[in-house]
Design a protein around this motif. Structure first.
Motif, PDB file in Angstrom:
ATOM      1  N   ARG A   1       3.920  14.936  -8.188  1.00  0.00           N
ATOM      2  CA  ARG A   1       5.082  15.691  -7.754  1.00  0.00           C
ATOM      3  C   ARG A   1       5.119  17.073  -8.399  1.00  0.00           C
ATOM      4  NH1 ARG A   1      10.669  12.893  -8.943  1.00  0.00           N
ATOM      5  NH2 ARG A   1       9.744  13.027 -11.039  1.00  0.00           N
ATOM      6  N   ALA A   2       4.742  17.160  -9.673  1.00  0.00           N
ATOM      7  CA  ALA A   2       4.750  18.465 -10.348  1.00  0.00           C
ATOM      8  C   ALA A   2       3.763  19.418  -9.694  1.00  0.00           C
ATOM      9  CB  ALA A   2       4.413  18.270 -11.830  1.00  0.00           C
ATOM     10  N   ASP A   3       2.572  18.913  -9.302  1.00  0.00           N
ATOM     11  CA  ASP A   3       1.594  19.769  -8.628  1.00  0.00           C
ATOM     12  C   ASP A   3       2.121  20.234  -7.278  1.00  0.00           C
ATOM     13  OD1 ASP A   3      -0.054  19.332 -10.780  1.00  0.00           O
ATOM     14  OD2 ASP A   3      -1.116  17.651  -9.823  1.00  0.00           O
ATOM     15  N   PHE A   4       2.787  19.310  -6.542  1.00  0.00           N
ATOM     16  CA  PHE A   4       3.356  19.698  -5.248  1.00  0.00           C
ATOM     17  C   PHE A   4       4.414  20.781  -5.428  1.00  0.00           C
ATOM     18  CE2 PHE A   4       2.324  15.232  -3.549  1.00  0.00           C
ATOM     19  CZ  PHE A   4       1.058  15.657  -3.166  1.00  0.00           C
ATOM     20  N   VAL A   5       5.226  20.623  -6.449  1.00  0.00           N
ATOM     21  CA  VAL A   5       6.273  21.620  -6.686  1.00  0.00           C
ATOM     22  C   VAL A   5       5.655  22.966  -7.032  1.00  0.00           C
ATOM     23  CG1 VAL A   5       8.196  22.227  -8.196  1.00  0.00           C
ATOM     24  CG2 VAL A   5       7.978  19.883  -7.359  1.00  0.00           C
ATOM     25  N   ASN A   6       4.610  22.957  -7.878  1.00  0.00           N
ATOM     26  CA  ASN A   6       3.939  24.218  -8.232  1.00  0.00           C
ATOM     27  C   ASN A   6       3.292  24.863  -7.019  1.00  0.00           C
ATOM     28  OD1 ASN A   6       4.655  23.895 -10.924  1.00  0.00           O
ATOM     29  ND2 ASN A   6       2.775  22.764 -11.423  1.00  0.00           N
TER      30      ASN A   6
ATOM     31  N   ASP B   1       0.834  -1.207   0.000  1.00  0.00           N
ATOM     32  CA  ASP B   1       0.000   0.000   0.000  1.00  0.00           C
ATOM     33  C   ASP B   1       0.867   1.254   0.000  1.00  0.00           C
ATOM     34  OD1 ASP B   1      -2.124  -1.722   0.085  1.00  0.00           O
ATOM     35  OD2 ASP B   1      -2.409  -1.562   2.265  1.00  0.00           O
ATOM     36  N   LEU B   2       1.950   1.223   0.766  1.00  0.00           N
ATOM     37  CA  LEU B   2       2.843   2.377   0.802  1.00  0.00           C
ATOM     38  C   LEU B   2       3.479   2.612  -0.565  1.00  0.00           C
ATOM     39  CD1 LEU B   2       4.140   4.541   2.578  1.00  0.00           C
ATOM     40  CD2 LEU B   2       5.957   2.913   3.124  1.00  0.00           C
ATOM     41  N   THR B   3       3.737   1.531  -1.274  1.00  0.00           N
ATOM     42  CA  THR B   3       4.288   1.680  -2.628  1.00  0.00           C
ATOM     43  C   THR B   3       3.294   2.403  -3.530  1.00  0.00           C
ATOM     44  OG1 THR B   3       5.561  -0.362  -2.333  1.00  0.00           O
ATOM     45  CG2 THR B   3       5.224   0.417  -4.592  1.00  0.00           C
ATOM     46  N   ASP B   4       1.996   2.039  -3.425  1.00  0.00           N
ATOM     47  CA  ASP B   4       0.972   2.728  -4.224  1.00  0.00           C
ATOM     48  C   ASP B   4       0.892   4.205  -3.847  1.00  0.00           C
ATOM     49  OD1 ASP B   4       0.460   0.286  -5.365  1.00  0.00           O
ATOM     50  OD2 ASP B   4      -1.218  -0.180  -4.019  1.00  0.00           O
ATOM     51  N   LEU B   5       0.998   4.501  -2.523  1.00  0.00           N
ATOM     52  CA  LEU B   5       0.944   5.890  -2.082  1.00  0.00           C
ATOM     53  C   LEU B   5       2.126   6.689  -2.622  1.00  0.00           C
ATOM     54  CD1 LEU B   5      -0.383   8.079  -0.312  1.00  0.00           C
ATOM     55  CD2 LEU B   5       0.981   7.225   1.618  1.00  0.00           C
ATOM     56  N   VAL B   6       3.312   6.102  -2.546  1.00  0.00           N
ATOM     57  CA  VAL B   6       4.501   6.782  -3.062  1.00  0.00           C
ATOM     58  C   VAL B   6       4.383   6.994  -4.568  1.00  0.00           C
ATOM     59  CG1 VAL B   6       6.988   6.558  -3.399  1.00  0.00           C
ATOM     60  CG2 VAL B   6       5.978   5.956  -1.202  1.00  0.00           C
ATOM     61  N   THR B   7       3.812   5.996  -5.252  1.00  0.00           N
ATOM     62  CA  THR B   7       3.615   6.147  -6.699  1.00  0.00           C
ATOM     63  C   THR B   7       2.654   7.291  -7.001  1.00  0.00           C
ATOM     64  OG1 THR B   7       3.989   3.771  -6.967  1.00  0.00           O
ATOM     65  CG2 THR B   7       2.926   4.930  -8.791  1.00  0.00           C
ATOM     66  N   SER B   8       1.574   7.406  -6.197  1.00  0.00           N
ATOM     67  CA  SER B   8       0.620   8.510  -6.386  1.00  0.00           C
ATOM     68  C   SER B   8       1.290   9.855  -6.122  1.00  0.00           C
ATOM     69  CB  SER B   8      -0.577   8.312  -5.458  1.00  0.00           C
ATOM     70  OG  SER B   8      -1.478   9.381  -5.558  1.00  0.00           O
ATOM     71  N   PHE B   9       2.083   9.932  -5.052  1.00  0.00           N
ATOM     72  CA  PHE B   9       2.818  11.174  -4.767  1.00  0.00           C
ATOM     73  C   PHE B   9       3.775  11.510  -5.906  1.00  0.00           C
ATOM     74  CE2 PHE B   9       2.360  10.896   0.115  1.00  0.00           C
ATOM     75  CZ  PHE B   9       1.143  11.561   0.025  1.00  0.00           C
ATOM     76  N   ASP B  10       4.399  10.485  -6.472  1.00  0.00           N
ATOM     77  CA  ASP B  10       5.335  10.737  -7.564  1.00  0.00           C
ATOM     78  C   ASP B  10       4.612  11.297  -8.790  1.00  0.00           C
ATOM     79  OD1 ASP B  10       8.112  10.318  -8.707  1.00  0.00           O
ATOM     80  OD2 ASP B  10       6.913   9.129 -10.101  1.00  0.00           O
TER      81      ASP B  10
END
Length: 326
Positions: free
Chosen positions: A234-239, A222-231
């Motif tokens: 990532r562009a939205d987080f950076v913006n 599940d954590l892998t899926d979460l990290v994949t979603s965050f990845d």
């Protein structure tokens, strides 16, 4: 008696003359058998039987039960023919070794009877898998030479040389190091029960983790899926972080500019708020009266409406005096 002695002497002389005429010697005279009674042949294969002489004894549990009758070279093995007493019964799981009577003694064949398997008959063979040779003086001297010249003694000499090089001029540092090491070992020995408890706790933890391995695996998945979603975001987080940085760049100067005015206004509002708080009971009474008046007006004009005028009289001077007094 004299005639008998003369006859015996003549017989001995005749035998000696015959032996001399045929070229025989004492080496040709057969030795007496080491075993009394009937014997049966048995062939034993050894990888090496170089020092085993013919007529060497064959022993079982310390007793001589046979002798070597011949030693021949076979296909990469030494085929040793034994004459064993018929009172000896060997099985195909038996073993045979070539041993020495003493470090510098003669070789003999030592038998180790097996407890299972078929009984060996006359003419049977013990293969090399069931035979061996005990180390002799030659093997001992060879091993000793290897140890002394290029084995452990050479390594010890190298270690001593390196220690001498390391300790030369560093005796004080080595003493301090040994003292610290002694202190560390003493402290560790004093804390050994605590270390033991820690080890037991780690053992329990690993046991628990091993039992919860499926849950841990699912959580990591599940954590892998979460990290994949965050990845992916990532562009939205950076913006968003860039926008927040820009907002901070704009809001910080404004906040610093109006900070003093906002503090002054809050200080000016403090007396008004204190007055309202002090008159809270009166205000509560007025509000209750208004609620009761509204209820009475509904009862006075059911189904109709009524107009009322309500006027509040505020004295700014009184409010100012109250604030100054506080």
């Amino acid at each position: 008696m004299t005639g008998i002695r003369s006859a015996l002497a003549a017989l001995v002389l005749a035998a000696g003359a015959t032996a001399a005429g045929c070229g025989l010697s004492l080496e040709d005279v057969p030795l007496p058998s080491l075993v009394d009674g009937p014997t049966y042949p048995l062939t034993v294969e050894f990888e090496d039987a170089l020092n085993l002489p013919v007529d060497a004894p064959v022993k079982l549990d310390g007793a001589t039960v046979g002798q070597v009758t011949s030693v021949d070279a076979g296909e990469y093995v030494a085929e040793v023919e034994l004459a064993l007493s018929t009172t000896v019964e060997l099985r195909d799981t038996s073993r045979a070794e070539i041993r020495l009577t003493s470090p510098m003694g003669t070789a003999f064949v030592q038998l180790f009877p097996g407890t299972s398997g078929e009984v060996l008959a006359a003419g049977d063979t013990l293969p090399t898998a069931a035979t061996g040779s005990a180390p002799d003086v030659t093997d001992l001297l060879s091993s000793l030479s290897t140890v002394v010249t290029g084995g452990s003694f050479s390594d010890i000499s190298t270690i001593i040389t390196q220690l001498n090089t390391a300790l030369t001029g560093n005796a004080g540092d080595v003493r301090r190091l040994l003292a610290r090491l002694d202190t560390a070992v003493t402290d560790l020995n004093a804390d050994f029960p605590r270390v033991d408890r820690l080890t037991a706790a780690l053992d329990q933890l690993t046991t628990r983790l091993a039992g919860d391995l499926p849950e841990v695996t699912r959580s990591l998945t599940d954590l892998t899926d979460l990290v994949t979603s965050f990845d992916r975001q990532r562009a939205d987080f950076v913006n968003a972080m860039v926008s927040l940085q820009r907002f901070d760049a704009v809001a910080t100067p404004i906040t610093r500019a109006v900070r003093d005015d906002m503090i002054a206004q809050l200080r000016d509002m403090e007396p008004v708020l204190r007055t309202l708080l002090d008159g809270r009971k009166d205000i509560d009474g007025v509000m209750r009266g208004l609620i009761a008046f509204a209820g009475g007006s509904d009862s006075a004009a059911p189904g109709d409406f009524a107009n009322f005028d309500l006027t509040f009289l505020l004295d700014p001077k009184a409010l100012g005096d109250t604030g100054d007094g506080r």
